[in-house]
Design an enzyme around this catalytic site. Structure first.
Site, PDB file in Angstrom:
ATOM      1  N   GLU A  53     -14.019 -24.769  23.926  1.00  0.00           N
ATOM      2  CA  GLU A  53     -14.980 -25.602  24.647  1.00  0.00           C
ATOM      3  C   GLU A  53     -14.778 -27.093  24.377  1.00  0.00           C
ATOM      4  OE1 GLU A  53     -18.928 -24.111  24.023  1.00  0.00           O
ATOM      5  OE2 GLU A  53     -18.429 -22.132  24.794  1.00  0.00           O
TER       6      GLU A  53
ATOM      7  N   ASP B  19     -31.258 -17.845  24.656  1.00  0.00           N
ATOM      8  CA  ASP B  19     -30.104 -17.507  25.498  1.00  0.00           C
ATOM      9  C   ASP B  19     -29.917 -15.993  25.487  1.00  0.00           C
ATOM     10  OD1 ASP B  19     -27.724 -17.251  26.873  1.00  0.00           O
ATOM     11  OD2 ASP B  19     -26.496 -18.195  25.344  1.00  0.00           O
TER      12      ASP B  19
ATOM     13  N   GLN C 245     -22.463 -21.303  15.608  1.00  0.00           N
ATOM     14  CA  GLN C 245     -21.430 -21.309  16.648  1.00  0.00           C
ATOM     15  C   GLN C 245     -21.178 -22.684  17.259  1.00  0.00           C
ATOM     16  OE1 GLN C 245     -20.744 -17.853  19.373  1.00  0.00           O
ATOM     17  NE2 GLN C 245     -21.717 -19.203  20.844  1.00  0.00           N
TER      18      GLN C 245
ATOM     19  N   LYS D 126     -25.241 -27.808  29.630  1.00  0.00           N
ATOM     20  CA  LYS D 126     -24.385 -27.505  28.482  1.00  0.00           C
ATOM     21  C   LYS D 126     -23.019 -27.101  29.027  1.00  0.00           C
ATOM     22  CE  LYS D 126     -24.594 -24.548  24.397  1.00  0.00           C
ATOM     23  NZ  LYS D 126     -25.204 -23.302  23.878  1.00  0.00           N
TER      24      LYS D 126
ATOM     25  N   LYS E 211     -27.682 -19.021  32.777  1.00  0.00           N
ATOM     26  CA  LYS E 211     -26.284 -18.685  33.045  1.00  0.00           C
ATOM     27  C   LYS E 211     -26.273 -17.669  34.186  1.00  0.00           C
ATOM     28  CE  LYS E 211     -24.742 -19.232  28.233  1.00  0.00           C
ATOM     29  NZ  LYS E 211     -24.348 -18.497  27.000  1.00  0.00           N
TER      30      LYS E 211
ATOM     31  N   ARG F 291     -19.756 -21.154  30.436  1.00  0.00           N
ATOM     32  CA  ARG F 291     -19.347 -20.120  29.487  1.00  0.00           C
ATOM     33  C   ARG F 291     -18.069 -20.593  28.800  1.00  0.00           C
ATOM     34  NH1 ARG F 291     -22.481 -15.407  30.100  1.00  0.00           N
ATOM     35  NH2 ARG F 291     -21.939 -15.256  27.884  1.00  0.00           N
TER      36      ARG F 291
END
Length: 419
Positions: free
Chosen positions: A205, A309, A161, A385, A334, A363
């Site tokens: 992103e 994660d 990903q 991140k 997160k 996200r």
């Protein structure tokens, strides 16, 4: 007792995120008229144990979430001291009364929780990161820049990903960040030259999605870009496979690069890549229930941090399992996965007590709010991140970090980071 810090109003508003999807913004205002807001981000790749969002019309609106904020949360928090984060979050958890926040909605709850924290810091005249950090002087985290996208974040055939760069061996965040931008620009030129300018358009992103089919193709592009920019030995590489998304539970196989691999074969695949490339970061290399496989891989990769994660979803219950099994050396943080700031603090505190590194993360569906950047500094996260150095909802976080470093003279965590 009602005072100037008492909550006078909670109000919800439907806004959109960076993918054009609706999300909720919650405002919290004190009796003194001090007000701030919290936005609920949303992921594309989600762990099955994440807090559930409240959405309507097949996800096309969050009107019910707004109503919940206006008619349920507002009266429940009226008069509560905004500085009492634990009490505020407990009230939200108690009203919801479900394990996955499905009654009030994880999106409604996290937006309210963030808004309360930001309003409290504003009422006290403090930067958000200082309010979180307290008297200690935190460091600026190492940025993880996702510069090639695959999996659910792209339309190519890559199964991994995210392909990431980590600018580590630098004295300041500014130095590190702008070096990473040079690599990003080099990569853009390389993609344009090899595949055509059309493939330099950016994804959700901010990363590129060239027409690649195999993992090594992406790694070769990034490795070449690092060398071309002159940062070999200073900028390292990482990956977020998000392996749950290419795992076939019926076959118990991972479908990647045109092959069907069992867990042991996938582990060997990662070990080979770590020998070929300067990979120091590997997030979610197996599906989200594979605590033992995570641990086996971490045990064999001494110079690479294996990160959980989807394995943990910022939930202390699953982190305890990971600690017992020694599954990973790092965790992704997160806040919207678990639903409240207080629960996120519990998670990060437990990780810290067990010498586990923190990776504070955005996200894929973000807003222009830079809260997560301040949060990362406040908890002294080892990494942050928040995408590539492109798109306003990503750059707002990086610009906030640059501003904090410049204004407060905080040291860069990468300066002291040893592999």
């Amino acid at each position: 007792m009602i005072n100037r810090f008492s909550i006078e109003k909670v109000k919800g508003l439907e806004i959109i995120d960076s993918r054009g999807n609706p999300t909720i913004r919650v405002f919290v205002r004190t009796n003194d008229g001090v007000e701030s807001f919290g936005d609920a981000p949303a992921g594309a790749s989600k762990g099955t144990r994440e807090a559930i969002e409240v959405r309507d019309e097949n996800g096309l609106t969050v009107k019910r979430a707004v109503d919940i904020a206006n008619y349920i949360i507002d009266p429940a928090l009226h008069g509560i001291d905004v500085r009492e984060q634990g009490i505020i979050d407990k009230i939200l958890i108690d009203i919801d009364s479900t394990e996955n926040k499905s009654k009030l909605g994880g999106n409604t709850i996290i937006a309210t929780s963030i808004a309360a924290l930001k309003t409290a810091s504003k009422a006290l005249g403090l930067e958000v990161f200082k309010y979180i950090a307290g008297p200690r002087l935190p460091k600026i985290p190492i940025p993880l820049l996702n510069i090639i996208n695959g999996g659910l974040h792209a339309g190519n055939k890559l199964k991994i990903q995210e392909f990431i760069i980590l600018p580590i061996k630098f004295n300041t965040f500014k130095e590190a960040f702008f070096a990473a931008i040079e690599v990003y620009r080099n990569l853009k030129g390389l993609i344009s030259e090899r595949y055509g300018k059309i493939y330099t358009a950016v994804g959700d992103e901010g990363g590129f999605s060239p027409p690649l089919e195999e993992t090594r193709e992406a790694l070769d592009l990034i490795y070449t870009s690092i060398n071309n920019a002159g940062y070999q030995g200073k900028i390292y590489m990482g990956m977020d496979p998000a392996a749950s998304d290419f795992y076939d539970p019926k076959k118990e196989k991972y479908i990647i690069d045109g092959k069907e691999l069992n867990p042991t074969q996938l582990l060997e695949f990662y070990l080979d890549l770590a020998k070929e490339y300067p990979i120091v970061y590997l997030e979610d290399p197996f599906e989200e229930n594979s605590f033992d496989m995570f641990g086996e891989l971490q045990n064999k990769l001494n110079s690479t941090i294996v990160i959980g994660d989807d394995l943990y979803t910022t939930n202390i219950k699953y982190l305890k399992i990971g600690i017992e099994k020694r599954s990973t050396k790092g965790v992704v943080v997160k806040p919207n996965q678990v639903g409240t700031i207080s629960e996120t603090f519990e998670f990060t505190n437990l990780a810290r007590r067990n010498s586990i590194k923190l990776v504070t993360s955005h996200r894929s569906g973000e807003t222009e709010d830079n809260f997560i950047a301040e949060f990362a500094v406040g908890i002294e996260s080892d990494f942050i991140k928040t995408g590539a150095p492109a798109r306003g909802e990503r750059t707002s976080k990086y610009n906030k970090l640059l501003e904090i470093e410049n204004k407060f003279g905080l040291e860069y965590g990468g300066k002291y980071f040893y592999l």
